[in-house]
Design an enzyme around this catalytic site. Structure first.
Site: not given
Ligand code: ZN
Length: 163
Positions: A46, A90-91, A133, A136
């Site tokens: 995501g 988390c990216l 998401e 975020h």
């Molecule tokens: Zn994230």
């Protein structure tokens, strides 16, 4: 289509509240496509627009289930049920993982890339990803809500994946 640079914590853009998108335009569709490219390239399950430095309410997800690629504009969680506790990454926060309590099932409504109103129901990993998401978009990171944060194990991809 292009791969964008993923913003990393502690960049302040990750802490701002993203703005609603008033209507679908070719630029918004390009944003959604770039987000999908960036998510697949990472790889992640995501991505939210603030993670590429764009403070707009847009998210993309693909947890590898029957939904395939989901691109959602102005997502709003309309229903939550049950509870799950599991690992999340988390990216934008490489190297860390956390155990996060999330609803087991959620419904989220928003617009698809054509501007049609859609409502999607997700359970398990998809439900977790939707909640991650949408957080975020409100400047919330998983490390804020995790019951425990720890170094990412090397074989983490099996468990949940990053978003
Ligand atoms: Zn994230």
């Amino acid at each position: 289509m292009a791969i964008r640079i993923i913003v990393k914590h502690p960049d302040p853009v990750l802490r701002d509240k993203a703005k609603p998108i008033p209507k679908i335009t070719p630029n918004i569709q390009k944003l959604l496509d770039d987000m999908a490219d960036t998510m697949y390239d990472a790889p992640g399950v995501g991505l939210a627009a603030p993670q590429i430095g764009i403070l707009k309410r847009a998210i993309v997800m693909d947890v590898g289930d029957e939904h395939g690629l989901i691109q959602l504009v102005n997502p709003e969680i309309t229903y939550r049920e049950g509870e799950q506790l599991g690992p999340e990454g988390c990216l934008s926060i490489p190297g860390l993982q956390g155990d996060v309590k999330r609803a087991q099932k959620v419904r989220v409504k928003g617009w698809d890339r054509e501007g049609n109103e859609v409502e999607i129901e997700g359970t398990d990993l998809l439900a977790r990803c939707i909640q991650h998401e949408v957080d975020h978009l409100n400047g919330v990171l998983f490390t804020d809500v995790a019951v425990k944060v720890y170094d990412e194990p090397r074989d983490d991809e099996e468990e949940g994946g990053r978003s």
